[in-house]
Enzyme design. Structure first.
Site, PDB file in Angstrom:
ATOM      1  N   LYS A   1     -17.743   3.253  39.717  1.00 51.85           N
ATOM      2  CA  LYS A   1     -17.603   1.968  40.379  1.00 51.85           C
ATOM      3  C   LYS A   1     -16.607   1.067  39.655  1.00 51.85           C
ATOM      4  O   LYS A   1     -16.144   0.072  40.190  1.00 51.85           O
ATOM      5  CB  LYS A   1     -18.971   1.255  40.408  1.00 51.85           C
ATOM      6  CG  LYS A   1     -20.074   1.991  41.106  1.00 51.85           C
ATOM      7  CD  LYS A   1     -21.373   1.158  40.999  1.00 51.85           C
ATOM      8  CE  LYS A   1     -22.576   1.985  41.341  1.00 51.85           C
ATOM      9  NZ  LYS A   1     -23.825   1.200  41.077  1.00 51.85           N
ATOM     10  N   GLY A   2     -16.347   1.399  38.395  1.00 50.51           N
ATOM     11  CA  GLY A   2     -15.641   0.483  37.488  1.00 50.51           C
ATOM     12  C   GLY A   2     -14.293  -0.030  37.949  1.00 50.51           C
ATOM     13  O   GLY A   2     -13.879  -1.127  37.573  1.00 50.51           O
TER      14      GLY A   2
ATOM     15  N   GLU B   1      -8.189   4.006  37.272  1.00 48.55           N
ATOM     16  CA  GLU B   1      -9.369   4.027  36.394  1.00 48.55           C
ATOM     17  C   GLU B   1      -9.559   2.664  35.748  1.00 48.55           C
ATOM     18  O   GLU B   1      -8.606   1.926  35.545  1.00 48.55           O
ATOM     19  CB  GLU B   1      -9.152   5.059  35.273  1.00 48.55           C
ATOM     20  CG  GLU B   1      -9.939   6.348  35.449  1.00 48.55           C
ATOM     21  CD  GLU B   1     -11.440   6.188  35.179  1.00 48.55           C
ATOM     22  OE1 GLU B   1     -11.988   5.073  35.279  1.00 48.55           O
ATOM     23  OE2 GLU B   1     -12.072   7.214  34.889  1.00 48.55           O
ATOM     24  N   ASP B   2     -10.811   2.362  35.419  1.00 55.60           N
ATOM     25  CA  ASP B   2     -11.047   1.125  34.668  1.00 55.60           C
ATOM     26  C   ASP B   2     -10.622   1.310  33.209  1.00 55.60           C
ATOM     27  O   ASP B   2      -9.765   0.587  32.708  1.00 55.60           O
ATOM     28  CB  ASP B   2     -12.519   0.672  34.782  1.00 55.60           C
ATOM     29  CG  ASP B   2     -13.549   1.744  34.368  1.00 55.60           C
ATOM     30  OD1 ASP B   2     -13.161   2.901  34.074  1.00 55.60           O
ATOM     31  OD2 ASP B   2     -14.745   1.409  34.335  1.00 55.60           O
TER      32      ASP B   2
ATOM     33  N   ASP C   1     -11.259   6.215  27.559  1.00 52.18           N
ATOM     34  CA  ASP C   1     -11.835   6.090  26.218  1.00 52.18           C
ATOM     35  C   ASP C   1     -11.597   7.418  25.486  1.00 52.18           C
ATOM     36  O   ASP C   1     -10.514   7.644  24.948  1.00 52.18           O
ATOM     37  CB  ASP C   1     -13.317   5.741  26.392  1.00 52.18           C
ATOM     38  CG  ASP C   1     -14.046   5.439  25.091  1.00 52.18           C
ATOM     39  OD1 ASP C   1     -13.389   5.043  24.127  1.00 52.18           O
ATOM     40  OD2 ASP C   1     -15.280   5.586  25.053  1.00 52.18           O
TER      41      ASP C   1
ATOM     42  N   PHE D   1     -16.897  -2.666  23.040  1.00 50.18           N
ATOM     43  CA  PHE D   1     -17.397  -2.336  24.374  1.00 50.18           C
ATOM     44  C   PHE D   1     -17.148  -3.534  25.282  1.00 50.18           C
ATOM     45  O   PHE D   1     -17.570  -4.646  24.993  1.00 50.18           O
ATOM     46  CB  PHE D   1     -18.890  -1.993  24.315  1.00 50.18           C
ATOM     47  CG  PHE D   1     -19.343  -1.238  25.517  1.00 50.18           C
ATOM     48  CD1 PHE D   1     -19.216   0.143  25.572  1.00 50.18           C
ATOM     49  CD2 PHE D   1     -19.870  -1.909  26.620  1.00 50.18           C
ATOM     50  CE1 PHE D   1     -19.606   0.848  26.704  1.00 50.18           C
ATOM     51  CE2 PHE D   1     -20.264  -1.206  27.750  1.00 50.18           C
ATOM     52  CZ  PHE D   1     -20.133   0.175  27.787  1.00 50.18           C
TER      53      PHE D   1
ATOM     54  N   ASP E   1     -18.950  -2.349  33.740  1.00 50.83           N
ATOM     55  CA  ASP E   1     -20.354  -2.696  33.511  1.00 50.83           C
ATOM     56  C   ASP E   1     -20.881  -2.281  32.146  1.00 50.83           C
ATOM     57  O   ASP E   1     -20.314  -1.433  31.467  1.00 50.83           O
ATOM     58  CB  ASP E   1     -21.234  -1.993  34.557  1.00 50.83           C
ATOM     59  CG  ASP E   1     -21.437  -0.507  34.226  1.00 50.83           C
ATOM     60  OD1 ASP E   1     -20.433   0.188  34.009  1.00 50.83           O
ATOM     61  OD2 ASP E   1     -22.602  -0.066  34.140  1.00 50.83           O
TER      62      ASP E   1
ATOM     63  N   ARG F   1     -20.603  -6.634  36.152  1.00 53.65           N
ATOM     64  CA  ARG F   1     -19.416  -6.191  36.901  1.00 53.65           C
ATOM     65  C   ARG F   1     -18.707  -7.333  37.629  1.00 53.65           C
ATOM     66  O   ARG F   1     -17.500  -7.287  37.836  1.00 53.65           O
ATOM     67  CB  ARG F   1     -19.801  -5.160  37.966  1.00 53.65           C
ATOM     68  CG  ARG F   1     -20.153  -3.800  37.438  1.00 53.65           C
ATOM     69  CD  ARG F   1     -20.163  -2.801  38.596  1.00 53.65           C
ATOM     70  NE  ARG F   1     -20.958  -1.619  38.313  1.00 53.65           N
ATOM     71  CZ  ARG F   1     -20.505  -0.549  37.652  1.00 53.65           C
ATOM     72  NH1 ARG F   1     -19.280  -0.514  37.209  1.00 53.65           N
ATOM     73  NH2 ARG F   1     -21.291   0.486  37.431  1.00 53.65           N
TER      74      ARG F   1
HETATM   75  P1  IMP Z   1     -14.235   8.686  28.589  1.00 50.18           P
HETATM   76  O1  IMP Z   1     -14.602   9.943  29.284  1.00 50.18           O
HETATM   77  O2  IMP Z   1     -14.833   8.610  27.225  1.00 50.18           O
HETATM   78  O3  IMP Z   1     -12.745   8.423  28.558  1.00 50.18           O
HETATM   79  O4  IMP Z   1     -14.978   7.548  29.378  1.00 50.18           O
HETATM   80  C1  IMP Z   1     -14.368   6.655  30.199  1.00 50.18           C
HETATM   81  C2  IMP Z   1     -15.425   5.942  30.981  1.00 50.18           C
HETATM   82  O5  IMP Z   1     -16.467   5.467  30.129  1.00 50.18           O
HETATM   83  C3  IMP Z   1     -14.839   4.699  31.639  1.00 50.18           C
HETATM   84  O6  IMP Z   1     -14.310   4.975  32.913  1.00 50.18           O
HETATM   85  C4  IMP Z   1     -16.039   3.789  31.691  1.00 50.18           C
HETATM   86  O7  IMP Z   1     -16.794   4.060  32.837  1.00 50.18           O
HETATM   87  C5  IMP Z   1     -16.833   4.152  30.460  1.00 50.18           C
HETATM   88  N1  IMP Z   1     -16.485   3.252  29.345  1.00 50.18           N
HETATM   89  C6  IMP Z   1     -15.745   3.534  28.246  1.00 50.18           C
HETATM   90  N2  IMP Z   1     -15.598   2.454  27.472  1.00 50.18           N
HETATM   91  C7  IMP Z   1     -16.268   1.455  28.115  1.00 50.18           C
HETATM   92  C8  IMP Z   1     -16.461   0.052  27.816  1.00 50.18           C
HETATM   93  O8  IMP Z   1     -15.983  -0.508  26.825  1.00 50.18           O
HETATM   94  N3  IMP Z   1     -17.193  -0.637  28.734  1.00 50.18           N
HETATM   95  C9  IMP Z   1     -17.730  -0.085  29.857  1.00 50.18           C
HETATM   96  N4  IMP Z   1     -17.554   1.196  30.173  1.00 50.18           N
HETATM   97  C10 IMP Z   1     -16.832   1.966  29.299  1.00 50.18           C
HETATM   98 MG    MG Z   2     -15.440   4.829  34.761  1.00 45.07          MG
END
Ligand code: IMP
Ligand code: MG
Length: 172
Positions: free
Chosen positions: A41-42, A97-98, A101, A150, A157, A163
């Protein structure tokens, strides 16, 4: 001001960044068959704002993936919970993408979308946590780069909360 949250990016900073990204993307995708794929949803607010600043025609689609892990950490075990419903064959796909990470979710998403045979596949992320990357994955358009922390707001969220905040905050 909301308790426990520290302002990171204001409405004005976000608007300026999103407008800049839209300008760049509009130039790069002129005369292409563009499809924006928002990752739910991000990315919903980011996608909505970005799309309204594009000066080229686009199709809009959504995907949802689930990754199993704790609330703040990605485990890398990812599944598709909502796939695309339009054909991507021969189209120029830009994933919206939001946050990127560790890169595990995006790597999974890219591998999955390739099976739909787009003619090109690129990624636009509002926030890149580049220093936390565990797998190498290219992000073609980046709004903001942050080191750690974070964040919530502007679609992003923590435990489904925050959100709807119009700014981006760091949560304690
Ligand atoms: P990755 O697979 O570790 O790159 O995760 C990315 C996803 O983790 C993002 O699309 C978010 O949904 C979530 N995420 C990573 N960091 C944050 C944060 O600081 N706040 C909220 N969601 C996060
Ligand atoms: Mg996400």
């Amino acid at each position: 001001m909301v308790k426990g949250l520290t302002l990171l990016f204001s409405k004005e900073e976000i608007a300026e960044t999103v407008t800049g990204l839209a300008r760049e993307i509009s130039a790069d995708y002129a005369n292409k068959k563009m499809v924006l794929i928002g990752v739910l949803k991000g990315a919903f607010i980011f996608l909505a704002d970005l799309a309204r600043h594009l000066t080229i025609p686009v199709e809009i689609e959504f995907m949802r993936i689930a990754s199993y892990g704790s609330q703040k950490e990605s485990s890398g075990k990812v599944t598709v919970t909502k796939d695309v419903e339009i054909s991507l064959e021969g189209k120029d796909v830009l994933v919206i993408e939001d946050i990127v990470d560790t890169g595990l979710s995006l790597t999974f998403l890219i591998d999955h979308l390739r099976t739909h045979n787009p003619s090109s596949l690129k990624v636009c992320a509002l926030v890149d946590k580049k220093s936390r990357r565990e797998v190498e994955v290219e992000v073609d358009y980046v709004g903001f780069t942050i080191d750690d922390g974070f964040i919530v707001g502007y679609g992003i969220d923590f435990n489904e909360g925050y959100r709807a905040l119009p700014e981006i905050f760091v949560i304690d």
